[in-house]
Enzyme design. Sequence first.
Site: not given
Ligand code: O7M
Length: 215
Positions: A62, A176
């Site tokens: 990011k 979710g």
């Molecule tokens: O499936 P999870 O919730 O365990 O993981 C989701 C992954 O996506 C985790 O690595 C987060 O840091 C990333 N992510 C989000 O969950 N929400 C966002 O809005 C953005 C990201 C992301 O990957 O940004 C690049």
Amino acid sequence: MEKKNCLILALDVTDRENALRIANEVSEYVDSIKVGYPLVLGEGLGIVKELAELAPVIADFKVADIPNTDRLICEQVFKAGADAVITHGFTGRDSLDSCVKVAKEYGRDVYVVTEMSHPGGVEFFRPVAETIAKMAVDAGATGVVAPATRPERVRDIRKIIGNDLHIISPGVGAQGGSAADVINAGADWVIVGRSIYNSDSPADAAMKICNDMKC
Ligand code: O7M
């Protein structure tokens, strides 16, 4: 990134042994492995090269700094073997341009965050998400990140970026969101972490998500 399964693994574990075990188990079901701060801070950037032997790696740092610092970060990420980098867009066009320029030099991809998937993601991102999406198009990014927790927002963002840019979408399972719903809303890939890496059988969990999406 080649589209086969529409699934990206978010490998947010912090140790090499677990990371490689899970990545090996699910590699046939995922088109890419997203690696971020948890694993790289835990094991060092060298893990990217090891994982890249199993699947293309998206480096989720990011990136959000001035253009020169962004350039230095992207160069390190691509030299380490990552296929793509994730950047923020709120730092402005010059910062994004810097990331896109380095990516093009290395022949790699850039994905830009538009609106985040967690509840707080609407506080500051919501009013600027469309502007950031438009900027991603103008800057020549590969695609954007949009929330699987809000398929209607994925639909809105798809209208802005058209069909040339990709949408990768986190928030399925633990947060979710439904993989099938967000693919129907216009996402190209879902990004899934905990529902896979915390499962007793990561391969079965990944296969189930692929079957649900029928992508
Ligand atoms: O499936 P999870 O919730 O365990 O993981 C989701 C992954 O996506 C985790 O690595 C987060 O840091 C990333 N992510 C989000 O969950 N929400 C966002 O809005 C953005 C990201 C992301 O990957 O940004 C690049």
